[in-house]
Design an enzyme around this catalytic site. Structure first.
Site, PDB file in Angstrom:
ATOM      1  N   ASN A  43      31.717  64.593  47.698  1.00  0.00           N
ATOM      2  CA  ASN A  43      32.641  64.160  48.760  1.00  0.00           C
ATOM      3  C   ASN A  43      33.576  65.278  49.240  1.00  0.00           C
ATOM      4  O   ASN A  43      34.563  65.011  49.909  1.00  0.00           O
ATOM      5  CB  ASN A  43      33.480  62.983  48.264  1.00  0.00           C
ATOM      6  CG  ASN A  43      32.624  61.803  47.832  1.00  0.00           C
ATOM      7  OD1 ASN A  43      31.645  61.486  48.499  1.00  0.00           O
ATOM      8  ND2 ASN A  43      32.977  61.178  46.732  1.00  0.00           N
ATOM      9  N   HIS A 129      36.434  48.968  48.613  1.00  0.00           N
ATOM     10  CA  HIS A 129      36.284  49.673  47.340  1.00  0.00           C
ATOM     11  C   HIS A 129      36.854  48.861  46.165  1.00  0.00           C
ATOM     12  O   HIS A 129      37.830  48.129  46.309  1.00  0.00           O
ATOM     13  CB  HIS A 129      37.028  51.003  47.461  1.00  0.00           C
ATOM     14  CG  HIS A 129      36.712  51.993  46.380  1.00  0.00           C
ATOM     15  ND1 HIS A 129      37.468  52.109  45.242  1.00  0.00           N
ATOM     16  CD2 HIS A 129      35.730  52.906  46.277  1.00  0.00           C
ATOM     17  CE1 HIS A 129      36.975  53.077  44.477  1.00  0.00           C
ATOM     18  NE2 HIS A 129      35.914  53.574  45.083  1.00  0.00           N
ATOM     19  N   GLU A 173      38.477  49.495  54.833  1.00  0.00           N
ATOM     20  CA  GLU A 173      38.353  50.952  54.720  1.00  0.00           C
ATOM     21  C   GLU A 173      38.182  51.516  56.120  1.00  0.00           C
ATOM     22  O   GLU A 173      37.745  50.803  57.019  1.00  0.00           O
ATOM     23  CB  GLU A 173      37.131  51.324  53.859  1.00  0.00           C
ATOM     24  CG  GLU A 173      37.324  50.995  52.401  1.00  0.00           C
ATOM     25  CD  GLU A 173      36.139  51.413  51.519  1.00  0.00           C
ATOM     26  OE1 GLU A 173      35.475  52.417  51.822  1.00  0.00           O
ATOM     27  OE2 GLU A 173      35.894  50.716  50.527  1.00  0.00           O
ATOM     28  N   SER A 177      32.515  53.600  52.084  1.00  0.00           N
ATOM     29  CA  SER A 177      32.034  54.653  51.190  1.00  0.00           C
ATOM     30  C   SER A 177      30.528  54.620  50.962  1.00  0.00           C
ATOM     31  O   SER A 177      29.931  55.654  50.710  1.00  0.00           O
ATOM     32  CB  SER A 177      32.770  54.573  49.861  1.00  0.00           C
ATOM     33  OG  SER A 177      32.602  53.302  49.275  1.00  0.00           O
ATOM     34  N   ASP A 202      42.148  51.904  53.825  1.00  0.00           N
ATOM     35  CA  ASP A 202      41.795  52.957  52.867  1.00  0.00           C
ATOM     36  C   ASP A 202      41.024  54.045  53.619  1.00  0.00           C
ATOM     37  O   ASP A 202      39.940  53.815  54.145  1.00  0.00           O
ATOM     38  CB  ASP A 202      40.934  52.331  51.750  1.00  0.00           C
ATOM     39  CG  ASP A 202      40.600  53.316  50.635  1.00  0.00           C
ATOM     40  OD1 ASP A 202      40.487  54.526  50.925  1.00  0.00           O
ATOM     41  OD2 ASP A 202      40.416  52.873  49.486  1.00  0.00           O
ATOM     42  N   HIS A 205      37.346  58.158  52.941  1.00  0.00           N
ATOM     43  CA  HIS A 205      36.222  58.924  53.509  1.00  0.00           C
ATOM     44  C   HIS A 205      36.407  59.251  54.983  1.00  0.00           C
ATOM     45  O   HIS A 205      35.494  59.785  55.619  1.00  0.00           O
ATOM     46  CB  HIS A 205      34.916  58.168  53.292  1.00  0.00           C
ATOM     47  CG  HIS A 205      34.612  57.972  51.849  1.00  0.00           C
ATOM     48  ND1 HIS A 205      34.008  58.947  51.076  1.00  0.00           N
ATOM     49  CD2 HIS A 205      34.895  56.941  51.008  1.00  0.00           C
ATOM     50  CE1 HIS A 205      33.911  58.509  49.830  1.00  0.00           C
ATOM     51  NE2 HIS A 205      34.436  57.307  49.761  1.00  0.00           N
ATOM     52  N   LYS A 225      38.832  63.926  48.025  1.00  0.00           N
ATOM     53  CA  LYS A 225      37.572  64.049  48.762  1.00  0.00           C
ATOM     54  C   LYS A 225      37.674  65.212  49.750  1.00  0.00           C
ATOM     55  O   LYS A 225      37.633  66.350  49.316  1.00  0.00           O
ATOM     56  CB  LYS A 225      37.199  62.698  49.351  1.00  0.00           C
ATOM     57  CG  LYS A 225      36.670  61.835  48.202  1.00  0.00           C
ATOM     58  CD  LYS A 225      36.675  60.377  48.388  1.00  0.00           C
ATOM     59  CE  LYS A 225      36.260  59.740  47.056  1.00  0.00           C
ATOM     60  NZ  LYS A 225      36.646  58.359  46.920  1.00  0.00           N
TER      61      LYS A 225
HETATM   62  C1  LIG Z   1      37.160  57.515  45.905  1.00  0.00           C
HETATM   63  C2  LIG Z   1      37.791  56.321  46.488  1.00  0.00           C
HETATM   64  C3  LIG Z   1      39.015  55.836  46.015  1.00  0.00           C
HETATM   65  C4  LIG Z   1      39.662  56.373  44.763  1.00  0.00           C
HETATM   66  O1  LIG Z   1      40.222  57.613  44.939  1.00  0.00           O
HETATM   67  P1  LIG Z   1      40.449  58.568  43.665  1.00  0.00           P
HETATM   68  O2  LIG Z   1      41.459  59.538  44.131  1.00  0.00           O
HETATM   69  O3  LIG Z   1      39.127  59.163  43.348  1.00  0.00           O
HETATM   70  O4  LIG Z   1      40.977  57.698  42.567  1.00  0.00           O
HETATM   71  C5  LIG Z   1      39.610  54.801  46.696  1.00  0.00           C
HETATM   72  N1  LIG Z   1      39.013  54.223  47.759  1.00  0.00           N
HETATM   73  C6  LIG Z   1      37.821  54.647  48.221  1.00  0.00           C
HETATM   74  C7  LIG Z   1      37.224  53.987  49.403  1.00  0.00           C
HETATM   75  C8  LIG Z   1      37.172  55.700  47.593  1.00  0.00           C
HETATM   76  O5  LIG Z   1      35.982  56.093  48.039  1.00  0.00           O
END
Ligand SMILES: *Cc1c(COP(=O)(O)O)cnc(C)c1O
Length: 360
Positions: A43, A129, A173, A177, A202, A205, A225
Protein backbone atom coordinates in the site's frame (compact mmCIF):
# COMPACT_ATOMS: atom_id res chain seq x y z
CA UNK A 1 -17.42 -4.74 28.99
CA UNK A 2 -18.63 -7.77 27.04
CA UNK A 3 -16.62 -8.84 24.02
CA UNK A 4 -18.31 -8.04 20.73
CA UNK A 5 -20.42 -10.80 19.25
CA UNK A 6 -18.13 -12.17 16.57
CA UNK A 7 -21.00 -13.34 14.41
CA UNK A 8 -22.00 -9.74 13.87
CA UNK A 9 -18.63 -8.78 12.45
CA UNK A 10 -17.96 -9.17 8.76
CA UNK A 11 -14.31 -9.84 9.31
CA UNK A 12 -14.56 -12.74 11.74
CA UNK A 13 -11.35 -14.53 12.63
CA UNK A 14 -10.66 -17.00 9.84
CA UNK A 15 -11.43 -20.68 9.99
CA UNK A 16 -8.00 -21.41 8.52
CA UNK A 17 -4.77 -20.82 10.39
CA UNK A 18 -2.76 -17.74 9.47
CA UNK A 19 1.02 -17.73 9.30
CA UNK A 20 3.62 -15.00 8.94
CA UNK A 21 6.08 -15.02 6.08
CA UNK A 22 9.19 -12.87 6.09
CA UNK A 23 9.23 -10.27 3.30
CA UNK A 24 12.14 -7.89 2.76
CA UNK A 25 10.93 -4.94 0.73
CA UNK A 26 12.77 -2.25 -1.14
CA UNK A 27 10.32 -0.13 -3.08
CA UNK A 28 8.28 -2.46 -5.28
CA UNK A 29 10.85 -5.27 -5.04
CA UNK A 30 10.19 -7.89 -2.40
CA UNK A 31 12.44 -10.79 -1.42
CA UNK A 32 10.76 -13.89 0.02
CA UNK A 33 12.77 -17.02 0.81
CA UNK A 34 15.66 -15.73 -1.24
CA UNK A 35 13.60 -15.04 -4.38
CA UNK A 36 13.02 -11.55 -5.75
CA UNK A 37 9.54 -10.48 -6.90
CA UNK A 38 7.90 -7.37 -8.28
CA UNK A 39 5.22 -6.60 -5.74
CA UNK A 40 1.69 -5.55 -6.61
CA UNK A 41 0.71 -6.23 -3.03
CA UNK A 42 1.82 -3.19 -1.05
CA UNK A 43 0.00 0.00 0.00
CA UNK A 44 3.04 2.30 -0.34
CA UNK A 45 1.24 3.81 -3.36
CA UNK A 46 3.52 6.78 -3.89
CA UNK A 47 6.82 5.09 -3.09
CA UNK A 48 7.39 7.52 -0.22
CA UNK A 49 8.53 5.00 2.40
CA UNK A 50 11.95 4.83 0.71
CA UNK A 51 12.14 8.42 -0.57
CA UNK A 52 15.58 9.89 0.32
CA UNK A 53 14.14 13.12 1.76
CA UNK A 54 11.67 11.16 3.90
CA UNK A 55 14.38 8.83 5.19
CA UNK A 56 16.63 11.81 5.93
CA UNK A 57 13.86 13.57 7.89
CA UNK A 58 13.42 10.42 9.99
CA UNK A 59 17.19 10.08 10.57
CA UNK A 60 17.48 13.69 11.70
CA UNK A 61 14.55 13.34 14.08
CA UNK A 62 16.02 10.11 15.42
CA UNK A 63 19.37 11.80 16.12
CA UNK A 64 17.71 14.79 17.75
CA UNK A 65 14.80 13.26 19.67
CA UNK A 66 15.74 9.61 20.21
CA UNK A 67 13.76 6.48 19.50
CA UNK A 68 10.59 6.63 21.58
CA UNK A 69 8.02 9.21 22.68
CA UNK A 70 8.35 8.03 26.27
CA UNK A 71 4.72 8.48 27.31
CA UNK A 72 1.17 9.18 26.24
CA UNK A 73 0.75 12.51 24.47
CA UNK A 74 -1.21 13.88 27.43
CA UNK A 75 1.71 13.15 29.77
CA UNK A 76 5.08 13.99 28.17
CA UNK A 77 4.85 12.28 24.77
CA UNK A 78 3.60 15.30 22.80
CA UNK A 79 6.92 16.17 21.16
CA UNK A 80 7.30 19.23 18.92
CA UNK A 81 6.83 17.32 15.64
CA UNK A 82 3.13 16.71 16.27
CA UNK A 83 1.98 20.30 15.77
CA UNK A 84 3.37 20.77 12.23
CA UNK A 85 2.22 17.26 11.26
CA UNK A 86 -1.34 17.93 12.44
CA UNK A 87 -1.36 21.33 10.78
CA UNK A 88 -0.33 19.74 7.49
CA UNK A 89 -3.02 17.04 7.74
CA UNK A 90 -5.73 19.62 8.55
CA UNK A 91 -4.64 21.73 5.58
CA UNK A 92 -4.64 18.79 3.16
CA UNK A 93 -8.07 17.62 4.31
CA UNK A 94 -9.52 21.17 4.33
CA UNK A 95 -10.46 21.03 8.02
CA UNK A 96 -9.95 23.29 11.05
CA UNK A 97 -7.77 20.82 12.92
CA UNK A 98 -6.35 17.30 13.02
CA UNK A 99 -5.19 14.85 15.67
CA UNK A 100 -2.72 12.00 15.22
CA UNK A 101 -3.32 8.60 16.85
CA UNK A 102 -0.96 5.63 17.19
CA UNK A 103 -2.42 3.91 14.10
CA UNK A 104 -5.46 3.91 11.84
CA UNK A 105 -6.90 1.03 13.82
CA UNK A 106 -6.43 2.90 17.10
CA UNK A 107 -7.98 5.99 15.52
CA UNK A 108 -11.17 4.20 14.49
CA UNK A 109 -11.67 2.36 17.76
CA UNK A 110 -11.10 5.64 19.64
CA UNK A 111 -13.02 8.08 17.46
CA UNK A 112 -16.30 6.20 16.97
CA UNK A 113 -17.10 5.54 20.67
CA UNK A 114 -16.29 9.20 21.41
CA UNK A 115 -18.83 10.38 18.82
CA UNK A 116 -21.72 8.01 19.62
CA UNK A 117 -22.86 5.62 22.34
CA UNK A 118 -25.90 3.81 23.66
CA UNK A 119 -29.12 5.35 22.36
CA UNK A 120 -27.37 6.46 19.16
CA UNK A 121 -27.40 5.01 15.65
CA UNK A 122 -24.58 4.06 13.27
CA UNK A 123 -25.41 3.51 9.61
CA UNK A 124 -22.39 1.91 7.93
CA UNK A 125 -21.58 0.68 4.44
CA UNK A 126 -21.60 -3.13 4.35
CA UNK A 127 -17.93 -3.23 3.31
CA UNK A 128 -16.29 -0.83 5.75
CA UNK A 129 -12.99 -1.95 7.26
CA UNK A 130 -12.90 -4.22 10.32
CA UNK A 131 -11.61 -1.44 12.58
CA UNK A 132 -14.65 0.77 11.85
CA UNK A 133 -16.84 -2.17 12.83
CA UNK A 134 -14.78 -2.74 15.99
CA UNK A 135 -15.17 0.95 16.85
CA UNK A 136 -18.90 0.74 16.22
CA UNK A 137 -19.25 -2.35 18.45
CA UNK A 138 -17.20 -0.73 21.21
CA UNK A 139 -19.43 2.35 21.12
CA UNK A 140 -22.58 0.51 22.16
CA UNK A 141 -24.60 2.38 19.51
CA UNK A 142 -27.07 0.44 17.33
CA UNK A 143 -25.34 -0.62 14.11
CA UNK A 144 -27.19 -0.89 10.77
CA UNK A 145 -25.34 -1.77 7.57
CA UNK A 146 -26.46 -0.53 4.16
CA UNK A 147 -25.78 -2.17 0.80
CA UNK A 148 -22.34 -1.31 -0.49
CA UNK A 149 -22.23 2.17 -2.09
CA UNK A 150 -26.04 2.19 -2.31
CA UNK A 151 -27.52 5.58 -1.36
CA UNK A 152 -31.08 4.27 -1.53
CA UNK A 153 -30.28 1.51 0.95
CA UNK A 154 -28.66 4.06 3.31
CA UNK A 155 -31.68 6.32 2.99
CA UNK A 156 -34.10 3.48 3.79
CA UNK A 157 -32.28 2.84 7.11
CA UNK A 158 -32.12 6.52 7.97
CA UNK A 159 -35.76 7.02 7.14
CA UNK A 160 -36.88 4.06 9.19
CA UNK A 161 -34.63 4.42 12.23
CA UNK A 162 -33.27 7.97 12.53
CA UNK A 163 -36.22 9.23 14.62
CA UNK A 164 -35.68 6.63 17.34
CA UNK A 165 -32.12 7.68 18.17
CA UNK A 166 -30.44 10.75 19.55
CA UNK A 167 -27.26 11.06 17.48
CA UNK A 168 -26.55 9.35 14.17
CA UNK A 169 -23.21 8.61 12.49
CA UNK A 170 -22.81 7.49 8.87
CA UNK A 171 -19.63 5.47 8.18
CA UNK A 172 -17.97 4.73 4.86
CA UNK A 173 -14.57 4.49 3.21
CA UNK A 174 -13.38 6.88 0.52
CA UNK A 175 -11.69 4.18 -1.60
CA UNK A 176 -12.72 0.65 -0.54
CA UNK A 177 -9.72 -1.42 0.43
CA UNK A 178 -10.67 -4.68 -1.30
CA UNK A 179 -12.64 -3.42 -4.31
CA UNK A 180 -10.85 -0.17 -5.08
CA UNK A 181 -14.16 1.56 -5.83
CA UNK A 182 -15.11 5.00 -4.55
CA UNK A 183 -17.98 5.88 -2.20
CA UNK A 184 -20.69 8.34 -3.32
CA UNK A 185 -19.50 10.92 -0.80
CA UNK A 186 -21.50 13.89 -2.10
CA UNK A 187 -24.73 11.86 -1.91
CA UNK A 188 -23.92 10.59 1.58
CA UNK A 189 -23.10 14.15 2.71
CA UNK A 190 -26.54 15.26 1.48
CA UNK A 191 -28.22 12.41 3.38
CA UNK A 192 -26.24 13.33 6.49
CA UNK A 193 -27.51 16.91 6.29
CA UNK A 194 -31.10 15.86 5.63
CA UNK A 195 -31.18 13.41 8.55
CA UNK A 196 -29.12 15.49 10.96
CA UNK A 197 -26.34 12.90 11.03
CA UNK A 198 -22.54 13.12 11.01
CA UNK A 199 -20.62 11.68 8.04
CA UNK A 200 -17.29 10.03 8.85
CA UNK A 201 -15.07 8.75 6.03
CA UNK A 202 -12.07 6.41 6.27
CA UNK A 203 -9.54 7.78 3.84
CA UNK A 204 -6.92 5.02 4.23
CA UNK A 205 -6.68 4.23 0.50
CA UNK A 206 -7.73 7.61 -0.88
CA UNK A 207 -5.04 9.86 0.58
CA UNK A 208 -2.55 10.92 -2.09
CA UNK A 209 -4.54 9.24 -4.86
CA UNK A 210 -7.94 10.96 -4.99
CA UNK A 211 -9.34 14.24 -3.75
CA UNK A 212 -12.93 14.86 -2.72
CA UNK A 213 -14.63 18.18 -2.15
CA UNK A 214 -17.68 16.52 -0.58
CA UNK A 215 -18.88 18.02 2.68
CA UNK A 216 -17.48 15.33 5.00
CA UNK A 217 -17.76 16.11 8.73
CA UNK A 218 -14.97 13.79 9.85
CA UNK A 219 -12.09 12.43 7.83
CA UNK A 220 -9.96 9.73 9.35
CA UNK A 221 -7.07 7.91 7.77
CA UNK A 222 -3.70 6.31 8.20
CA UNK A 223 -0.14 7.49 7.71
CA UNK A 224 0.92 3.90 6.98
CA UNK A 225 -0.18 3.63 3.34
CA UNK A 226 0.49 6.38 0.79
CA UNK A 227 2.33 8.40 3.47
CA UNK A 228 4.73 5.47 3.89
CA UNK A 229 5.08 5.86 7.67
CA UNK A 230 2.84 4.86 10.56
CA UNK A 231 0.05 6.41 12.61
CA UNK A 232 -3.61 7.31 12.23
CA UNK A 233 -5.38 10.65 12.07
CA UNK A 234 -8.68 12.47 12.33
CA UNK A 235 -9.30 15.80 10.56
CA UNK A 236 -12.42 17.72 11.53
CA UNK A 237 -13.64 20.74 13.55
CA UNK A 238 -11.72 22.09 16.56
CA UNK A 239 -14.66 21.16 18.76
CA UNK A 240 -14.56 17.46 17.75
CA UNK A 241 -10.76 17.38 18.12
CA UNK A 242 -11.19 18.68 21.65
CA UNK A 243 -13.72 15.89 22.34
CA UNK A 244 -11.15 13.36 21.07
CA UNK A 245 -8.32 14.65 23.27
CA UNK A 246 -10.65 14.35 26.25
CA UNK A 247 -12.57 11.21 25.37
CA UNK A 248 -10.85 8.89 22.87
CA UNK A 249 -9.45 6.09 25.04
CA UNK A 250 -7.02 4.78 22.40
CA UNK A 251 -5.56 8.30 22.25
CA UNK A 252 -5.44 8.94 25.99
CA UNK A 253 -4.14 5.55 27.15
CA UNK A 254 -1.54 4.80 24.47
CA UNK A 255 2.01 6.07 23.96
CA UNK A 256 2.64 8.73 21.32
CA UNK A 257 4.34 7.85 18.04
CA UNK A 258 8.15 7.78 17.90
CA UNK A 259 9.40 11.22 16.80
CA UNK A 260 11.11 9.82 13.67
CA UNK A 261 7.78 8.41 12.52
CA UNK A 262 6.13 11.83 12.82
CA UNK A 263 9.03 13.47 10.99
CA UNK A 264 8.86 11.02 8.08
CA UNK A 265 5.07 11.32 7.85
CA UNK A 266 5.29 15.11 7.72
CA UNK A 267 7.96 15.04 5.00
CA UNK A 268 5.97 12.48 3.01
CA UNK A 269 2.80 14.57 3.20
CA UNK A 270 4.69 17.64 2.02
CA UNK A 271 6.01 15.70 -0.98
CA UNK A 272 2.55 14.23 -1.64
CA UNK A 273 1.07 17.73 -1.75
CA UNK A 274 3.86 19.18 -3.88
CA UNK A 275 4.02 16.29 -6.36
CA UNK A 276 0.44 15.26 -7.23
CA UNK A 277 1.86 13.52 -10.31
CA UNK A 278 2.85 10.61 -8.04
CA UNK A 279 -0.78 9.75 -7.26
CA UNK A 280 -1.74 10.38 -10.88
CA UNK A 281 0.89 7.88 -12.04
CA UNK A 282 -0.32 5.13 -9.66
CA UNK A 283 -3.84 5.68 -10.99
CA UNK A 284 -2.67 5.66 -14.60
CA UNK A 285 -0.84 2.34 -14.12
CA UNK A 286 -3.93 0.80 -12.48
CA UNK A 287 -5.95 1.89 -15.52
CA UNK A 288 -3.51 0.17 -17.85
CA UNK A 289 -4.62 -3.10 -16.24
CA UNK A 290 -8.30 -2.19 -15.91
CA UNK A 291 -9.55 0.88 -17.79
CA UNK A 292 -12.38 1.22 -15.27
CA UNK A 293 -10.10 1.39 -12.21
CA UNK A 294 -11.19 4.20 -9.87
CA UNK A 295 -8.13 4.06 -7.62
CA UNK A 296 -4.72 2.41 -7.24
CA UNK A 297 -6.41 -0.85 -6.15
CA UNK A 298 -7.54 -3.30 -8.83
CA UNK A 299 -9.35 -6.50 -7.86
CA UNK A 300 -9.24 -9.45 -10.24
CA UNK A 301 -12.19 -11.51 -9.05
CA UNK A 302 -11.60 -15.24 -9.56
CA UNK A 303 -14.47 -16.78 -7.58
CA UNK A 304 -13.34 -19.82 -5.62
CA UNK A 305 -10.76 -19.71 -2.87
CA UNK A 306 -8.61 -22.41 -4.50
CA UNK A 307 -8.82 -20.62 -7.85
CA UNK A 308 -7.57 -17.37 -6.29
CA UNK A 309 -4.70 -19.17 -4.55
CA UNK A 310 -3.74 -20.94 -7.78
CA UNK A 311 -3.81 -17.63 -9.68
CA UNK A 312 -1.51 -16.01 -7.10
CA UNK A 313 0.88 -18.98 -7.40
CA UNK A 314 0.89 -18.68 -11.18
CA UNK A 315 1.81 -14.98 -11.00
CA UNK A 316 4.46 -15.78 -8.40
CA UNK A 317 6.05 -18.31 -10.74
CA UNK A 318 6.41 -15.40 -13.17
CA UNK A 319 8.07 -13.18 -10.55
CA UNK A 320 4.96 -11.21 -9.57
CA UNK A 321 3.66 -10.90 -6.04
CA UNK A 322 -0.08 -10.39 -5.51
CA UNK A 323 -2.38 -11.33 -2.64
CA UNK A 324 -5.20 -13.81 -2.86
CA UNK A 325 -8.01 -12.33 -0.78
CA UNK A 326 -10.56 -14.86 0.43
CA UNK A 327 -13.52 -15.05 2.81
CA UNK A 328 -14.10 -13.75 5.43
CA UNK A 329 -12.29 -10.64 4.18
CA UNK A 330 -14.49 -10.70 1.04
CA UNK A 331 -17.87 -12.39 0.49
CA UNK A 332 -17.78 -16.08 -0.40
CA UNK A 333 -17.58 -16.73 -4.16
CA UNK A 334 -15.69 -13.48 -4.76
CA UNK A 335 -12.16 -14.61 -3.87
CA UNK A 336 -9.77 -12.48 -5.82
CA UNK A 337 -6.32 -11.19 -6.48
CA UNK A 338 -5.92 -7.74 -5.02
CA UNK A 339 -3.45 -5.77 -7.11
CA UNK A 340 -2.09 -2.45 -5.93
CA UNK A 341 -0.17 0.03 -8.05
CA UNK A 342 2.59 2.37 -7.04
CA UNK A 343 4.04 5.44 -8.67
CA UNK A 344 7.30 3.49 -8.52
CA UNK A 345 6.28 0.64 -10.82
CA UNK A 346 7.89 0.92 -14.24
CA UNK A 347 5.81 0.59 -17.41
CA UNK A 348 7.70 -2.63 -18.16
CA UNK A 349 6.74 -4.15 -14.81
CA UNK A 350 3.09 -3.38 -15.46
CA UNK A 351 3.36 -4.85 -18.98
CA UNK A 352 4.80 -8.03 -17.43
CA UNK A 353 1.85 -8.16 -15.05
CA UNK A 354 -0.62 -7.75 -17.92
CA UNK A 355 1.07 -10.58 -19.83
CA UNK A 356 0.98 -12.80 -16.72
CA UNK A 357 -2.71 -12.05 -16.10
CA UNK A 358 -3.49 -13.20 -19.64
CA UNK A 359 -2.20 -16.70 -18.77
CA UNK A 360 -4.72 -17.14 -15.91
C1 LIG B 1 -5.19 -0.15 6.77
C2 LIG B 1 -6.52 0.37 7.10
C3 LIG B 1 -6.82 0.86 8.38
C4 LIG B 1 -5.86 0.70 9.54
O1 LIG B 1 -4.79 1.55 9.47
P1 LIG B 1 -3.43 1.17 10.25
O2 LIG B 1 -2.72 2.46 10.35
O3 LIG B 1 -2.74 0.15 9.42
O4 LIG B 1 -3.84 0.66 11.59
C5 LIG B 1 -8.04 1.45 8.59
N1 LIG B 1 -8.96 1.51 7.60
C6 LIG B 1 -8.72 1.03 6.37
C7 LIG B 1 -9.76 1.15 5.32
C8 LIG B 1 -7.50 0.43 6.09
O5 LIG B 1 -7.28 -0.07 4.88
Amino acid sequence: MALPDKEKMTNEPPARKRALKESAREGVTVVQEGVEYTSFACNDYLGLSHHPAVVKAAQEALAKWGTGAGASRLITGNHPLYAPLEKQIAKMKGKEAALVFGSGYLANIGIIPTLVGEGDLIVADKLVHACMIDGALLSGATLKRFKHNDLTSAEVFLDEHRGKYERTLILTEHVFSMDGDVAPLAGLAKLAKRYNALLMVDNAHGLGILKSDADVDIWMGTLSKAAGAYGGYIATSKKVIDDMVNGARSFIFSTGLPPAVCASALKALEIMEREPERGARALKLARKVNAKAESSIVPVVIGSEEGALRAAEKLKARGILSVAIRPPTVPSGTSRLRLTFSAEHTDEQVDQLIAALKTL
